[in-house]
Design an enzyme around this catalytic site. Structure first.
Site, PDB file in Angstrom:
ATOM      1  N   ARG A 158       1.124  -1.303   0.147  1.00  0.00           N
ATOM      2  CA  ARG A 158      -0.060   0.141  -0.258  1.00  0.00           C
ATOM      3  C   ARG A 158       0.892   0.789  -0.343  1.00  0.00           C
ATOM      4  NH1 ARG A 158      -3.605  -2.712   4.502  1.00  0.00           N
ATOM      5  NH2 ARG A 158      -4.799  -4.316   2.288  1.00  0.00           N
ATOM      6  N   LYS A 165       1.771  11.131 -12.068  1.00  0.00           N
ATOM      7  CA  LYS A 165       1.366   9.986 -12.624  1.00  0.00           C
ATOM      8  C   LYS A 165       1.853   8.760 -12.505  1.00  0.00           C
ATOM      9  CE  LYS A 165      -1.875  12.970 -15.230  1.00  0.00           C
ATOM     10  NZ  LYS A 165      -2.375  13.208 -16.264  1.00  0.00           N
ATOM     11  N   GLU A 186       7.408  16.815 -26.697  1.00  0.00           N
ATOM     12  CA  GLU A 186       6.056  16.899 -25.131  1.00  0.00           C
ATOM     13  C   GLU A 186       7.250  18.210 -24.765  1.00  0.00           C
ATOM     14  OE1 GLU A 186       3.827  15.460 -23.675  1.00  0.00           O
ATOM     15  OE2 GLU A 186       4.116  13.733 -23.657  1.00  0.00           O
ATOM     16  N   LYS A 246       5.559  21.755 -15.577  1.00  0.00           N
ATOM     17  CA  LYS A 246       4.726  21.395 -15.455  1.00  0.00           C
ATOM     18  C   LYS A 246       5.166  20.599 -13.529  1.00  0.00           C
ATOM     19  CE  LYS A 246       3.867  16.360 -15.750  1.00  0.00           C
ATOM     20  NZ  LYS A 246       3.780  15.203 -16.335  1.00  0.00           N
ATOM     21  N   GLU A 248      -5.379  16.574 -11.449  1.00  0.00           N
ATOM     22  CA  GLU A 248      -6.370  16.395 -12.677  1.00  0.00           C
ATOM     23  C   GLU A 248      -7.671  16.863 -12.530  1.00  0.00           C
ATOM     24  OE1 GLU A 248      -4.077  14.416 -16.004  1.00  0.00           O
ATOM     25  OE2 GLU A 248      -6.787  14.497 -17.196  1.00  0.00           O
ATOM     26  N   ARG A 268      -4.773  21.043 -14.858  1.00  0.00           N
ATOM     27  CA  ARG A 268      -3.255  19.661 -15.499  1.00  0.00           C
ATOM     28  C   ARG A 268      -3.613  18.962 -16.540  1.00  0.00           C
ATOM     29  NH1 ARG A 268       0.097  14.856 -11.865  1.00  0.00           N
ATOM     30  NH2 ARG A 268       0.778  14.703 -13.426  1.00  0.00           N
ATOM     31  N   ASN A 306      -2.047  17.395 -21.678  1.00  0.00           N
ATOM     32  CA  ASN A 306      -2.886  16.236 -22.478  1.00  0.00           C
ATOM     33  C   ASN A 306      -2.891  16.960 -23.838  1.00  0.00           C
ATOM     34  OD1 ASN A 306      -2.289  14.177 -20.500  1.00  0.00           O
ATOM     35  ND2 ASN A 306      -4.513  14.511 -19.620  1.00  0.00           N
ATOM     36  N   HIS A 366      -3.155  14.127 -27.245  1.00  0.00           N
ATOM     37  CA  HIS A 366      -2.967  12.399 -25.758  1.00  0.00           C
ATOM     38  C   HIS A 366      -3.761  11.658 -26.433  1.00  0.00           C
ATOM     39  CE1 HIS A 366       0.574  14.421 -24.265  1.00  0.00           C
ATOM     40  NE2 HIS A 366       1.243  13.467 -23.211  1.00  0.00           N
ATOM     41  N   HIS A 423      -3.279   9.278 -27.665  1.00  0.00           N
ATOM     42  CA  HIS A 423      -3.582   7.685 -26.735  1.00  0.00           C
ATOM     43  C   HIS A 423      -3.845   6.806 -28.593  1.00  0.00           C
ATOM     44  CE1 HIS A 423      -2.719   9.272 -22.977  1.00  0.00           C
ATOM     45  NE2 HIS A 423      -1.486   8.850 -23.584  1.00  0.00           N
ATOM     46  N   HIS A 429       5.000   7.482 -27.932  1.00  0.00           N
ATOM     47  CA  HIS A 429       4.017   8.274 -27.278  1.00  0.00           C
ATOM     48  C   HIS A 429       4.617   8.926 -27.654  1.00  0.00           C
ATOM     49  CE1 HIS A 429       1.871   9.711 -24.348  1.00  0.00           C
ATOM     50  NE2 HIS A 429       2.882  11.061 -23.689  1.00  0.00           N
TER      51      HIS A 429
END
Lengths: 360, 360
Positions: A120, A142, A184, A226, A236, A240, A244, A247, A251, A264
């Protein structure tokens, strides 16, 4: 060495940026809760940098174990993640043991998710060794793995205690990956930093030639952007999401083409062009703006068109996006070079037309 | 209906306890972010309660999807967890969709972990249908799956938005599981609530006979204890570890015997007797105290001895415990009936002797 701070209260952490940092274990030691670490790397980065880091830490009395994952986005899955858990349990690692990610975005995302969930939660340090991970994925917490139906669908927000961006490691980065990382950097310029965009227009060749000062500037400036966004909106809920840009389209490209066939950054570049094209069709930016964005991507050696997939396939894959709300696709679009917005009302025909226009 | 509160600031949530709550969707509706839920259940509980809940929610305009997992601790693994992710993605669930766990501890732990990690976190509701999950596992946000080398080794702290403990569902609970749940009720008495321990000594037969008032009291009193501890120490930096009385021994039994062969509560009962035995050997409690604890467990129909495994196997399995720190086993032991402490200095020979004395 330059140091930035990600201002997240009691979970704030530094980003050190500079050359030769891997050889300075004194940067890492203060962040270990106990003198015990497990380094997660891959079979490409490991042979280059693992031994040096291991020796440096061992010399300071730290017990170091390591696990090398197979390289590449196609391995960012349960099976590979379990290699980390198997190692942690076989070596009887405790929840005070620190996990260190030594590698690119895939290693960082997987090691971070393992750290978030082993017993955890265990302490975590990012040592990104690709441009893409130094400017983006190592900062902000993330973590995720992919699912066959969608990229980064299973993960957690889990902040590292330290990010160590050693610019020297970019010396060994393949050209294709260097270029992918530039996508990026360009992104930050487009969404919130027009001065960075202009700097890139003047300096993109220096970056491609791996000029150390230019690379250091690009990493630092990207991380500054960032860190500001993450500090303002860690999970987010709002701003935030602007990170993306490109993205959602990207994706879909990565999933649709099979993970790893498009890097990517390459998918983000093509996706950014689709977002720019759609923004133009909505009357928000000019054809000249689109051309300017395209030229910079081309000079960076990045694709400016997506792969030929049926538009319906794109839309189908995009419907899995994490920003979908009440069945409505929310896209990051451009109001200007340097200003992005979230938009949930783009007409489906316009989205389809923008994709169509940007498929080879 | 009685309502308790888990005081966790902006993540505080209510626990509703009473009969017939499953038929009252008005208790659930205010906690949905969008009119869309996925219910995770298993192939034993599903046939009993799923349809009623589905009809009740659908009648209020909620879209309901469901996934039934195979029943039992042996399925608390990656493969089964992926059935939840497959469903969420196949149905294009968004991160605003609410996941509802309808079942016992295994369903709750797995659904909770899925909710914690699907798209990095979606809203989650617990509807526990076993005594063990109503008195313990549904409250407090511990979620996890097992690894072949250790129980609950991979997980997250992730709080539900609501816990709905419908006592009526205990009407269909097999006797063996009812008894297993009593082990965790006895635990609260032993670690911090001597009055509860005495109440159990007077009322254990009423609980075994499923007297509704007695069951409601036991669930409410247990949840009150749990909520207080969790509010004071959500991520187990200190006091919360006391809730693990008997669990370090018990997890070794569950893992060593193969998940599911000993029910969790049964293993906790035998483990609690080992902890009591060790506490006596340290001179902390009397032989009379141990006998009193043993008698209550026997009356509850619970094992008071662990399975015959080599002591070395016990110790080996216990070394994976999440409370191990700097290689040192930290055990929850008893200073008195009603007062537990964490102890990291028990002599290894005493630990071994306590296990030996409590293996059949």
């Amino acid at each position: 060495m330059r140091t930035l701070n990600v201002a997240l209260g009691d979970r704030a952490y530094p980003i050190h940026i500079g050359r030769g940092l891997l050889a300075a274990p004194s940067l890492i030691l203060p962040f270990l809760r106990t003198p015990r670490v497990v380094i997660v790397t891959n079979d490409v980065v490991g042979p280059l940098y693992l031994e040096g880091l291991q020796v440096a830490l061992t010399g300071h009395g730290v017990r170091v174990d390591a696990v090398a994952l197979p390289d590449g986005e196609r391995h960012k899955d349960w099976q590979t993640l379990n290699l980390i858990f198997d190692k942690l349990l076989a070596e009887r690692c405790e929840r005070s043991t620190t996990l260190i990610a030594l590698g690119g975005g895939v290693v960082g995302d997987m090691a971070g998710f393992a750290a978030a969930t082993y017993q955890r939660g265990m302490p975590f340090i990012q040592i990104p060794t690709t441009l893409l991970s130094q400017v983006d994925s190592s900062v902000g917490g993330k973590t995720a793995i992919n699912h066959p139906l969608g990229k980064n669908m299973i993960g957690a927000f889990y902040q590292p205690r330290l990010v160590l961006a050693d610019i020297s490691t970019l010396d060994t980065l393949p050209d294709r990956e260097l270029k992918a990382g530039l996508a990026e950097v360009i992104k930050y310029g487009l969404i919130r930093d027009p001065a960075l965009f202009e700097w890139l227009e003047s300096n993109i060749e220096r970056l491609l030639a791996r000029d150390p000062d230019a690379l250091t500037f690009a990493v630092e400036r990207s991380c500054t952007n960032k860190a500001e966004v993450v500090a303002a909106d860690e999970t987010e809920q709002g701003e935030r999401a602007l990170l993306n840009l490109g993205h959602t389209f990207g994706h879909a490209i990565e999933t649709g083409m099979g993970y790893g066939n498009w890097l990517h950054g390459e998918a983000v570049a093509a996706g950014t062009m689709m977002a720019a094209e759609l923004s133009r069709r909505l009357g928000w930016i000019s054809a000249e703006d689109v051309a300017r964005i395209e030229v910079l991507h081309r000079r960076a050696g990045l694709p400016v068109q997506g792969p030929v997939l049926p538009v319906a396939t794109y839309l189908d894959l995009m419907a899995h996006d994490k920003k979908v709300e009440a069945g409505r696709l929310r896209l990051v679009l451009l109001r200007a070079i340097g200003r992005a917005v979230i938009h949930g009302d783009a007409p489906p025909e316009a989205i389809a037309a923008a994709i169509e226009a940007r498929c080879e």
